[in-house]
Design a protein around this motif. Sequence first.
Motif, short mmCIF file in Angstrom:
data_model
loop_
_atom_site.label_atom_id
_atom_site.label_comp_id
_atom_site.label_asym_id
_atom_site.label_seq_id
_atom_site.Cartn_x
_atom_site.Cartn_y
_atom_site.Cartn_z
N GLN A 288 0.83 -1.21 0.00
CA GLN A 288 0.00 0.00 0.00
C GLN A 288 0.87 1.26 0.00
N HIS A 289 1.98 1.20 0.77
CA HIS A 289 2.86 2.37 0.77
C HIS A 289 3.43 2.61 -0.63
N LEU A 290 3.93 1.53 -1.23
CA LEU A 290 4.53 1.70 -2.56
C LEU A 290 3.47 2.14 -3.57
N PHE A 291 2.28 1.53 -3.46
CA PHE A 291 1.23 1.87 -4.42
C PHE A 291 0.81 3.33 -4.27
N TRP A 292 0.54 3.75 -3.03
CA TRP A 292 -0.01 5.10 -2.86
C TRP A 292 1.05 6.17 -3.03
N PHE A 293 2.32 5.78 -2.97
CA PHE A 293 3.34 6.77 -3.28
C PHE A 293 3.22 7.21 -4.73
N LEU A 294 2.78 6.29 -5.60
CA LEU A 294 2.36 6.72 -6.93
C LEU A 294 0.92 7.19 -6.89
N GLY A 295 0.06 6.40 -6.23
CA GLY A 295 -1.39 6.57 -6.35
C GLY A 295 -1.84 7.96 -6.01
N HIS A 296 -1.21 8.56 -4.98
CA HIS A 296 -1.67 9.91 -4.69
C HIS A 296 -1.18 10.94 -5.69
N PRO A 297 0.13 11.00 -5.97
CA PRO A 297 0.54 11.92 -7.05
C PRO A 297 -0.27 11.70 -8.33
N GLU A 298 -0.68 10.47 -8.56
CA GLU A 298 -1.46 10.16 -9.76
C GLU A 298 -2.70 11.05 -9.88
N VAL A 299 -3.38 11.32 -8.76
CA VAL A 299 -4.59 12.15 -8.90
C VAL A 299 -4.21 13.57 -9.31
N TYR A 300 -3.01 14.02 -8.92
CA TYR A 300 -2.58 15.35 -9.38
C TYR A 300 -2.08 15.28 -10.81
N ALA A 327 1.08 33.58 -8.62
CA ALA A 327 0.43 32.77 -7.59
C ALA A 327 -0.03 31.44 -8.17
N MET A 328 -0.45 31.46 -9.46
CA MET A 328 -0.86 30.22 -10.12
C MET A 328 0.33 29.26 -10.22
N ILE A 329 1.49 29.80 -10.59
CA ILE A 329 2.67 28.94 -10.69
C ILE A 329 3.07 28.43 -9.31
N ALA A 330 3.08 29.34 -8.33
CA ALA A 330 3.48 28.94 -6.98
C ALA A 330 2.54 27.87 -6.43
N SER A 331 1.23 28.01 -6.72
CA SER A 331 0.31 27.01 -6.17
C SER A 331 0.47 25.68 -6.88
N LEU A 332 0.77 25.71 -8.18
CA LEU A 332 1.05 24.44 -8.87
C LEU A 332 2.27 23.77 -8.24
N MET A 333 3.28 24.60 -7.94
CA MET A 333 4.50 24.04 -7.36
C MET A 333 4.21 23.45 -5.98
N ALA A 334 3.40 24.18 -5.20
CA ALA A 334 3.06 23.69 -3.87
C ALA A 334 2.31 22.37 -3.95
N ILE A 335 1.37 22.29 -4.91
CA ILE A 335 0.62 21.04 -5.07
C ILE A 335 1.57 19.92 -5.44
N CYS A 336 2.52 20.24 -6.32
CA CYS A 336 3.47 19.23 -6.80
C CYS A 336 4.30 18.68 -5.63
N VAL A 337 4.75 19.56 -4.74
CA VAL A 337 5.56 19.11 -3.61
C VAL A 337 4.70 18.34 -2.61
N LEU A 338 3.55 18.91 -2.26
CA LEU A 338 2.68 18.26 -1.27
C LEU A 338 2.18 16.92 -1.76
N ALA A 339 2.04 16.79 -3.08
CA ALA A 339 1.51 15.53 -3.64
C ALA A 339 2.33 14.33 -3.19
N PHE A 340 3.63 14.56 -2.94
CA PHE A 340 4.49 13.44 -2.53
C PHE A 340 4.40 13.16 -1.03
N LEU A 341 3.76 14.04 -0.29
CA LEU A 341 3.84 13.95 1.17
C LEU A 341 2.53 13.55 1.83
N VAL A 342 1.56 13.13 1.06
CA VAL A 342 0.24 12.89 1.64
C VAL A 342 -0.29 11.49 1.39
#
Lengths: 601, 191
Positions: A288-300, A327-342
């Motif tokens: 599950q860890h390995l899968f969701w490490f992709l699976g969550h970024p996948e939704v982004y 702000a649009m670029i910064a928020s995309l970047m924030a989403i990109c980073v957070l995508a790996f941490l959730v």
Amino acid sequence: MSDTLHIQHGVASHGHSGEPHVHHHKETFISKYIFSMDHKMIAKQFLVTGIIWAIIGGLFSVLFRLQLGFPDQSFPILETFFGRWAEGGKIKPEFYYALTTMHGTVLIFFVLTAGLSGTFANLLIPLQVGARDMASPFMNMLSYWMFFAASIVMLSSLFTQTGPAAGGWTVYPPLSALGLASQGSKSGMDLWIIAMTLFVASQLLGGLNYISTILNMRTKGMSMTRLPLTIWALLFTAILGVLSFPVLLSGLVLLMFDRHLGTSFYLSDIFVAGQALPNEGGSAILYQHLFWFLGHPEVYIIIMPTMGLASEILAINSRKPIFGYMAMIASLMAICVLAFLVWAHHMFVTGMNPFLGSVFVLLTLLIAIPSAIKVFNWITTIWRGNIRFTPGMLFAIGFVSIFISGGLTGIFLGNSTIDIHLHDTMFVIAHFHIVMGVSAFFGMFAGIYHWFPKMFGRYMNNTLGYIHFWVTIVCAYLIFWPMHYQGFAGMPRRYLDKSSWVSFGQFHSLDAMITVVTIIVFAVQLMFVFNYFYSMYKGRRVRTQNPWDATTLEWTTPIHPGHGNWDGEIPEVHRWAYDYGKDGRDFIPQTEPVGENESSH
Amino acid sequence: MNTSIVSEQQHRKLHPHKFALWVAIASILMMFAGLTSAFIVKSNQAGWRTFVLPGIFWVSTVLILASSLTMLMAIKAFKSRGMRQYRGLLGITFLLGAAFVICQVIGFNQLWNSNVQFKGASGAGQFFYAIAGLHAVHVIGGVIALLVIFLKSIAGKTKSYDAVPVEVMGMYWHFVDLLWLYLMIFFIILG
């Protein structure tokens, strides 16, 4: 601009003979339409393959909705088509699970990842950054054909004796690791893994190209902060894909070892049919860890390209600059980073330490901030705009509406305390279908309607487009809104038949309604497919180079661009992509130098 | 199209193919990061079994380090137009790479015979087969690529002095070398 206008006949490359620097080779049918290295043709290949998959995946949902909406009824026609999978006109449990699994797999990976990024990254990146093609056209072609091979393998799994994979789109072990455990864990599961491996290879080849094209092949003057937001979104999407898909691959490799070589990465202390298996010490949670490490970024990976498409379409059709570009670029970047941490918010009920869980709750809820910034900026972009309600624009506005509705329920599920109650209920189904399924489709439709003139030199039919939009948005809410109530009442997802629970009896007619609406909305999507293919050949012709009065570079190419995109030099860029309604002018193309008295953005 | 892929102003920047390889390296690293972190997570659980690394893996480590050196020298020779030297060094790199793969296979067999096998309880050995096996697959890919550019340099009809393909090859080769060093240290400390 009219002096640079070129109207070519057909889509063939003749008529270019005066400009030998554009075409070094003569194109044959095979090199032009099949093994094409032209990014525009590859984009169309991805789109058409995606459309075929979307019809198949959508049809699967209609079939299992028949079971959910009318569990007591039999449909003899199903037996005619599916034989022993629907004996007596009733969908068998194995068939039902195969349908839901393949619906998820097909739509998430084959349509909303390959069909979406594959289409728009290939079409827009070279055209909007000002490049003749991708960094490696050959790898780009290989990317499509890997995807095609993955499609063939996945499609063939539908026709095996024991049916396709049927353990849910997440293919959790131990169910997926043990062929003994179920029909859907036999050869269908192997084909699923092989198809996904090919798919990952395709995504990596594509992603490498997208990133290196955006960072290395921009035309003169095109600094990163002059890029349209579509390109930024596609860049972050590609980065996410390149860094997360390999982790899925490592998870699948270990799964293959467990399936066929008797290892115990995921298996421990298991009894199948009264027999103890020798496996010891494995952990299904590891998968599950390995899968969701992709699976969550996948939704982004699914939603970010559509954020870019919507930003572009909303600005163009409001005749206003995008609000808060940085702000649009910064928020995309924030989403990109957070995508790996959730990723572990998918695993709150796996016995995770509650303190660890609270960290993931915090990180998950943090994503609401960049998402809200984006929504705010989209709304402010169209605020007091001079709005043109083209079908593309309607779908872009619909995308924002639906993204808000679906995003709000994410705040519920992101809280581990509420998630314990709502986990694995219809509430989850409602949430992710709205926020990433329907809204990503809306963004994709917006993109198709908007860039169809660039793809084929013709417009899609507007009337059919309006019907498509209104029926789809009404039906989408009719289908998924009631599912929230079902979820609150505790109705589990994935169950074949809930009629034995008295408490769910109140939802019988609701489920029947949802099924009927599903059939209607499916029919309307077929109408869209008809519109697409009809307009390809018979649609109204595009007469001007820049039909939407847009500023970006793709509209400076000929109406039917050849391989190489621009006939002469690649144009130079002098300004950002959103000079709409500036200094009393409706729009100023990116290629126009900044005037002496003009305030540079 | 080949000439127009890289325009004037892009000559100052990193070549797109090299850049693409850097991204690919990041991607491959993520796969091995995923596998080795899975290893760490599992090694803290009950019933974990360790194993002793057969000595032959030290031989293969020396081989692949040496091959990196010859690759380095090959590129240097290519840039100073020492084509004969270049071909020789490339051939040696290819042979060293192939020898590395053979040593790995021998090592896997020794390990297998010392009763570190797939069946039954989980442990470091199972991870080693999977992780080192995947690494070997990446090396085999590199060995094939080496063979291709070696044959091209011998039988090619057109002489190419474009250093980019050779440099890309070298980058990948050093990468699989460093990756193996990482894995070797990882398994010595944690295996």
